[in-house]
Scaffold this motif. Sequence first.
Motif, mmCIF file in Angstrom:
data_model
loop_
_atom_site.group_PDB
_atom_site.id
_atom_site.type_symbol
_atom_site.label_atom_id
_atom_site.label_comp_id
_atom_site.label_asym_id
_atom_site.label_seq_id
_atom_site.Cartn_x
_atom_site.Cartn_y
_atom_site.Cartn_z
ATOM 1 N N PRO A 121 -6.084 10.056 -4.987
ATOM 2 C CA PRO A 121 -5.378 9.683 -6.216
ATOM 3 C C PRO A 121 -5.527 8.200 -6.512
ATOM 4 N N LYS A 122 -5.510 7.845 -7.794
ATOM 5 C CA LYS A 122 -5.600 6.432 -8.152
ATOM 6 C C LYS A 122 -4.275 5.707 -7.938
ATOM 7 N N LEU A 123 -3.156 6.397 -8.142
ATOM 8 C CA LEU A 123 -1.856 5.724 -8.117
ATOM 9 C C LEU A 123 -0.910 6.414 -7.150
ATOM 10 N N THR A 124 -0.243 5.621 -6.328
ATOM 11 C CA THR A 124 0.828 6.105 -5.458
ATOM 12 C C THR A 124 1.995 5.122 -5.529
ATOM 13 N N VAL A 125 3.217 5.664 -5.497
ATOM 14 C CA VAL A 125 4.429 4.832 -5.569
ATOM 15 C C VAL A 125 5.459 5.403 -4.603
ATOM 16 N N SER A 126 6.195 4.534 -3.946
ATOM 17 C CA SER A 126 7.288 4.983 -3.082
ATOM 18 C C SER A 126 8.496 4.060 -3.257
ATOM 19 N N LEU A 127 9.671 4.660 -3.229
ATOM 20 C CA LEU A 127 10.935 3.926 -3.321
ATOM 21 C C LEU A 127 11.869 4.444 -2.235
ATOM 22 N N LEU A 128 12.589 3.538 -1.599
ATOM 23 C CA LEU A 128 13.561 3.940 -0.585
ATOM 24 C C LEU A 128 14.793 3.066 -0.710
ATOM 25 N N GLY A 129 15.948 3.696 -0.682
ATOM 26 C CA GLY A 129 17.202 2.967 -0.724
ATOM 27 C C GLY A 129 18.158 3.490 0.335
#
Length: 232
Positions: A121-129
Motif C-alpha cells: 500500500p502507498k499509505l499507512t496510518v496508526s493512532l494510539l491513545g
Amino acid sequence: MLPPICDGEGPANPGSFHSDSLWSYEIGSKDTLFGGRVKTRVAAYRIDWKNIQQSVLLACSFSITENAGAATSTGAEVEADIAPMRGLNLSFGAGYDNAKITSVPAGATGFVVGQPLNGVPKLTVSLLGEYTVPTAFGDSFVRAQYSFTGRSVSYSNDPTGRERSPYSLVDLHVGVTRGPLQASLFAKNLLDKRANLGDEQSEIAEIPGRARWLIAQPRTVGIELRYGFSDR
C-alpha cells in the motif's frame, strides 16, 4: 518442473532464479520538544532493489518464482509520541511508500515497467491513545488503537492485478495494572470490519467469481491477563 499442461508457459527453466540485492538510502531526524512532552521521528528514504523474487501465476493455474527485474521504493515516515497531560499518552505514525518495478528482464512473464509491487500500500496510518488513572485497585487504563491501510494491488492470483480496498481497524483495551499483574477486557476489530488483508495464492485454480481473500479476524472480545517477571 511444470506439468505438461503448462508447456509453453513461463521461462525455459522455471526452477531457476537469482538472489536479490538492494541498496537503501535514508535521511531523517529525531527530536525532543517541549521539555520531553513531544518526541518526533521523521525520515525519507529510497530503496533500489534488483533481481526481485516474486511469485507468478501462470494461465495453467500453477505458480513459479521469477526475478521481476528491478524496483525503486521511495517514501517517507513520520512518528510522534505526545504526553499533553498527566496520565495521557498519544502516539501517531504515518507512512508513504511509492514502490514500482523499474525494469523487467528479457523473457520474464507477468511484470511490466511501472507496475506496483505486489500487495504494497502507498499509505499507512496508526493512532494510539492511552489514559491512566491511579485508583485503590492499581493504575486503571483505557487504551484505543486505530490503524489505516491504503489501497494496494495483488498479483498473487491474477496477472492483471487484483485491487485490495483500503481498510481501517480499531482495537480497545480497558483494564488495571497492579504491580507486575495486568488484567484487561479487550475488543479487537471493535467495528467488526471485513478487512481484506490479501488474497491467498491458490495451489490450484480458483473457482470463477470466488476469490480466495484473507479476511481480518471478526470482532473478538475477551479477557487478557499479563504478568511481568523481573530480571532481578
